[in-house]
Design a protein around this motif. Sequence first.
Motif, PDB file in Angstrom:
ATOM      1  N   GLY A  15       0.818  -1.198   0.000  1.00 24.22           N
ATOM      2  CA  GLY A  15       0.000   0.000   0.000  1.00 24.22           C
ATOM      3  C   GLY A  15       0.856   1.253   0.000  1.00 24.22           C
ATOM      4  N   ALA A  16       0.436   2.273  -0.719  1.00 24.87           N
ATOM      5  CA  ALA A  16       1.139   3.553  -0.759  1.00 24.87           C
ATOM      6  C   ALA A  16       0.151   4.632  -1.170  1.00 24.87           C
ATOM      7  CB  ALA A  16       2.308   3.501  -1.737  1.00 24.87           C
ATOM      8  N   THR A  17       0.457   5.864  -0.790  1.00 27.70           N
ATOM      9  CA  THR A  17      -0.390   7.005  -1.129  1.00 27.70           C
ATOM     10  C   THR A  17       0.411   8.040  -1.898  1.00 27.70           C
ATOM     11  OG1 THR A  17      -1.792   6.694   0.822  1.00 27.70           O
ATOM     12  CG2 THR A  17      -1.821   8.873  -0.203  1.00 27.70           C
ATOM     13  N   LEU A  18      -0.198   8.576  -2.931  1.00 26.71           N
ATOM     14  CA  LEU A  18       0.405   9.645  -3.728  1.00 26.71           C
ATOM     15  C   LEU A  18      -0.500  10.867  -3.658  1.00 26.71           C
ATOM     16  CD1 LEU A  18       1.897   9.376  -7.321  1.00 26.71           C
ATOM     17  CD2 LEU A  18       0.398  11.247  -6.676  1.00 26.71           C
ATOM     18  N   VAL A  19       0.038  11.992  -3.214  1.00 30.75           N
ATOM     19  CA  VAL A  19      -0.718  13.240  -3.136  1.00 30.75           C
ATOM     20  C   VAL A  19      -0.405  14.084  -4.370  1.00 30.75           C
ATOM     21  CG1 VAL A  19      -1.120  15.363  -1.834  1.00 30.75           C
ATOM     22  CG2 VAL A  19      -0.707  13.224  -0.616  1.00 30.75           C
ATOM     23  N   LEU A  20      -1.449  14.549  -5.035  1.00 32.05           N
ATOM     24  CA  LEU A  20      -1.265  15.381  -6.217  1.00 32.05           C
ATOM     25  C   LEU A  20      -0.904  16.808  -5.812  1.00 32.05           C
ATOM     26  CD1 LEU A  20      -4.336  14.227  -8.343  1.00 32.05           C
ATOM     27  CD2 LEU A  20      -1.996  13.347  -8.418  1.00 32.05           C
ATOM     28  N   ASP A  21      -0.450  17.576  -6.788  1.00 34.96           N
ATOM     29  CA  ASP A  21      -0.102  18.968  -6.539  1.00 34.96           C
ATOM     30  C   ASP A  21      -1.317  19.884  -6.615  1.00 34.96           C
ATOM     31  OD1 ASP A  21       0.232  20.299  -9.703  1.00 34.96           O
ATOM     32  OD2 ASP A  21       0.143  18.144  -9.427  1.00 34.96           O
ATOM     33  N   PHE A  22      -2.394  19.407  -7.252  1.00 34.74           N
ATOM     34  CA  PHE A  22      -3.552  20.253  -7.496  1.00 34.74           C
ATOM     35  C   PHE A  22      -4.756  19.350  -7.732  1.00 34.74           C
ATOM     36  CE2 PHE A  22      -5.933  23.491 -10.122  1.00 34.74           C
ATOM     37  CZ  PHE A  22      -5.976  24.477  -9.151  1.00 34.74           C
ATOM     38  N   VAL A  23      -5.913  19.951  -7.928  1.00 33.18           N
ATOM     39  CA  VAL A  23      -7.106  19.186  -8.275  1.00 33.18           C
ATOM     40  C   VAL A  23      -6.800  18.361  -9.528  1.00 33.18           C
ATOM     41  CG1 VAL A  23      -9.496  19.362  -9.048  1.00 33.18           C
ATOM     42  CG2 VAL A  23      -8.640  20.923  -7.300  1.00 33.18           C
ATOM     43  N   PRO A  24      -7.261  17.103  -9.593  1.00 33.73           N
ATOM     44  CA  PRO A  24      -6.979  16.270 -10.764  1.00 33.73           C
ATOM     45  C   PRO A  24      -7.321  16.975 -12.075  1.00 33.73           C
ATOM     46  CG  PRO A  24      -8.029  14.970  -9.056  1.00 33.73           C
ATOM     47  CD  PRO A  24      -8.063  16.393  -8.577  1.00 33.73           C
ATOM     48  N   ASN A  25      -6.379  16.913 -13.004  1.00 29.84           N
ATOM     49  CA  ASN A  25      -6.591  17.533 -14.310  1.00 29.84           C
ATOM     50  C   ASN A  25      -5.730  16.809 -15.336  1.00 29.84           C
ATOM     51  OD1 ASN A  25      -3.966  19.263 -14.755  1.00 29.84           O
ATOM     52  ND2 ASN A  25      -4.585  19.657 -12.641  1.00 29.84           N
ATOM     53  N   ALA A  26      -5.698  17.316 -16.551  1.00 28.00           N
ATOM     54  CA  ALA A  26      -5.067  16.615 -17.670  1.00 28.00           C
ATOM     55  C   ALA A  26      -3.608  16.257 -17.425  1.00 28.00           C
ATOM     56  CB  ALA A  26      -5.186  17.456 -18.939  1.00 28.00           C
ATOM     57  N   VAL A  27      -2.902  17.075 -16.680  1.00 26.28           N
ATOM     58  CA  VAL A  27      -1.491  16.790 -16.449  1.00 26.28           C
ATOM     59  C   VAL A  27      -1.290  15.503 -15.656  1.00 26.28           C
ATOM     60  CG1 VAL A  27      -1.128  18.003 -14.261  1.00 26.28           C
ATOM     61  CG2 VAL A  27       0.703  17.978 -15.954  1.00 26.28           C
ATOM     62  N   HIS A  28      -2.335  15.063 -14.956  1.00 27.37           N
ATOM     63  CA  HIS A  28      -2.275  13.845 -14.146  1.00 27.37           C
ATOM     64  C   HIS A  28      -2.799  12.614 -14.886  1.00 27.37           C
ATOM     65  CE1 HIS A  28      -2.983  17.138 -10.999  1.00 27.37           C
ATOM     66  NE2 HIS A  28      -1.715  16.810 -10.898  1.00 27.37           N
ATOM     67  N   SER A  29      -3.087  12.768 -16.170  1.00 27.58           N
ATOM     68  CA  SER A  29      -3.686  11.665 -16.928  1.00 27.58           C
ATOM     69  C   SER A  29      -2.875  10.383 -16.851  1.00 27.58           C
ATOM     70  CB  SER A  29      -3.864  12.066 -18.395  1.00 27.58           C
ATOM     71  OG  SER A  29      -4.820  13.092 -18.532  1.00 27.58           O
ATOM     72  N   GLY A  30      -1.565  10.492 -16.907  1.00 25.92           N
ATOM     73  CA  GLY A  30      -0.726   9.300 -16.877  1.00 25.92           C
ATOM     74  C   GLY A  30      -0.843   8.531 -15.582  1.00 25.92           C
ATOM     75  N   ILE A  31      -1.056   9.246 -14.485  1.00 26.40           N
ATOM     76  CA  ILE A  31      -1.201   8.600 -13.180  1.00 26.40           C
ATOM     77  C   ILE A  31      -2.524   7.840 -13.117  1.00 26.40           C
ATOM     78  CG2 ILE A  31      -1.472   9.043 -10.706  1.00 26.40           C
ATOM     79  CD1 ILE A  31       0.396  11.507 -11.166  1.00 26.40           C
ATOM     80  N   TYR A  32      -3.593   8.498 -13.553  1.00 28.60           N
ATOM     81  CA  TYR A  32      -4.896   7.837 -13.510  1.00 28.60           C
ATOM     82  C   TYR A  32      -4.977   6.709 -14.529  1.00 28.60           C
ATOM     83  CZ  TYR A  32      -6.683  11.136 -10.145  1.00 28.60           C
ATOM     84  OH  TYR A  32      -6.879  11.853  -8.985  1.00 28.60           O
ATOM     85  N   ALA A  33      -4.260   6.851 -15.652  1.00 25.66           N
ATOM     86  CA  ALA A  33      -4.212   5.758 -16.625  1.00 25.66           C
ATOM     87  C   ALA A  33      -3.502   4.551 -16.019  1.00 25.66           C
ATOM     88  CB  ALA A  33      -3.505   6.216 -17.895  1.00 25.66           C
ATOM     89  N   ALA A  34      -2.394   4.805 -15.330  1.00 24.78           N
ATOM     90  CA  ALA A  34      -1.648   3.708 -14.713  1.00 24.78           C
ATOM     91  C   ALA A  34      -2.497   2.985 -13.671  1.00 24.78           C
ATOM     92  CB  ALA A  34      -0.372   4.250 -14.070  1.00 24.78           C
ATOM     93  N   ALA A  35      -3.320   3.741 -12.946  1.00 21.88           N
ATOM     94  CA  ALA A  35      -4.191   3.126 -11.938  1.00 21.88           C
ATOM     95  C   ALA A  35      -5.311   2.323 -12.603  1.00 21.88           C
ATOM     96  CB  ALA A  35      -4.767   4.204 -11.029  1.00 21.88           C
ATOM     97  N   ALA A  36      -5.975   2.940 -13.574  1.00 23.04           N
ATOM     98  CA  ALA A  36      -7.122   2.283 -14.217  1.00 23.04           C
ATOM     99  C   ALA A  36      -6.728   1.060 -15.028  1.00 23.04           C
ATOM    100  CB  ALA A  36      -7.843   3.288 -15.115  1.00 23.04           C
ATOM    101  N   GLU A  37      -5.567   1.112 -15.644  1.00 25.83           N
ATOM    102  CA  GLU A  37      -5.129  -0.001 -16.494  1.00 25.83           C
ATOM    103  C   GLU A  37      -4.410  -1.098 -15.712  1.00 25.83           C
ATOM    104  OE1 GLU A  37      -6.085   0.053 -19.566  1.00 25.83           O
ATOM    105  OE2 GLU A  37      -6.823   2.123 -19.571  1.00 25.83           O
ATOM    106  N   GLY A  38      -4.282  -0.904 -14.388  1.00 28.60           N
ATOM    107  CA  GLY A  38      -3.679  -1.937 -13.550  1.00 28.60           C
ATOM    108  C   GLY A  38      -2.164  -1.950 -13.527  1.00 28.60           C
ATOM    109  N   PHE A  39      -1.520  -0.872 -13.975  1.00 26.38           N
ATOM    110  CA  PHE A  39      -0.055  -0.857 -14.030  1.00 26.38           C
ATOM    111  C   PHE A  39       0.568  -0.862 -12.633  1.00 26.38           C
ATOM    112  CE2 PHE A  39      -0.375   1.590 -18.321  1.00 26.38           C
ATOM    113  CZ  PHE A  39      -0.804   0.430 -18.936  1.00 26.38           C
TER     114      PHE A  39
END
Length: 323
Positions: A32-56
């Motif tokens: 388990g680990a937690t990652l805090v974003l720098d701002f409200v989720p937006n396009a610059v964070h797409s790679g992070i959410y893609a990695a989560a959704a795709e199971g990476f």
Amino acid sequence: MRRAVALLAAALALAGIAGCGGSGAEPGAPKGATLVLDFVPNAVHSGIYAAAAEGFYRDAGVDLAVQAPGDSTDAPKLLGAGKVEFAILDIHDLGIARQKGIPLVGVMPIVQRPLAAVIARGDTVIRSPRDLEGQRVGVSGLPSDEAVVDSEVEADGGDPAEVDEVTIGFTAVPSLAAGKVDATTGFWNAEAVALREQGIPIRVFKVDQFGAPPYPELVLCTSEKLLQSDPDLVNAVVSATRRGYKLTEEQPERALTDLLDANKSLGLDRAEQKAQLDVLLPDLHPRPFNSAVLQAWATWDLQHGLLEKPLEPKEAFRLSGSG
């Protein structure tokens, strides 16, 4: 015989519990680990959410919780105290944290160039940063904004002292749209996109085109302590995040969908986020850190008062193994 088998099974069960270190985690279970974003989720964070959704992250053996910052969130302090394992930080905040004695390390660049810019109305006399002399320029009040204005005006042959800086907080878009200021600091991937979407004529002067080096604006960070105690976890998160941004490069619409699906409660507008992602794509490729660029950045920050003393990139960033 049955009694002996039962005793042996009980002993093995106890040994198994002890082997789990008391964490209750099954052997081989994701960490388990937690990652805090720098701002409200937006396009610059797409790679992070893609990695989560795709199971990476799961593939890499990590159960990663992605957390948006709250009003009282101080990501550098949370990292330094070990309350979270990772955070996306503005590179200036990373440097400032280290000089405050918070031992953080940048382990991967998220964006390959500065996002900061001066945005001027297109229907004014401002054709270049030098023309900001005598004009009302909105700034948020953060020291980095003043550094951007000073750098751009000076690099264009002007005198920063002649600029009429007005503190407007974080109201760049409405202030410029209403004509309350002639120009404002902002991000070319956010405020500039929003203003264009509203049909407001603007000119954008990116800071790395006027005095600043092409430093990576946003950086995935962790603590020195975690990097030393669990390098495998750090490597796993970096590797999975890199896969997420590679997918974003190759299939931006899919990554955009992953971002929106994960943040339905925020009501993010797809067209707006797509417009942001379109301008960001050339600079989201997760290349390794460039030590020469980081040295130039540290020098620039020192010259403009964002750092109080010289910073050594090899201490603040993981330069080896980050590619």
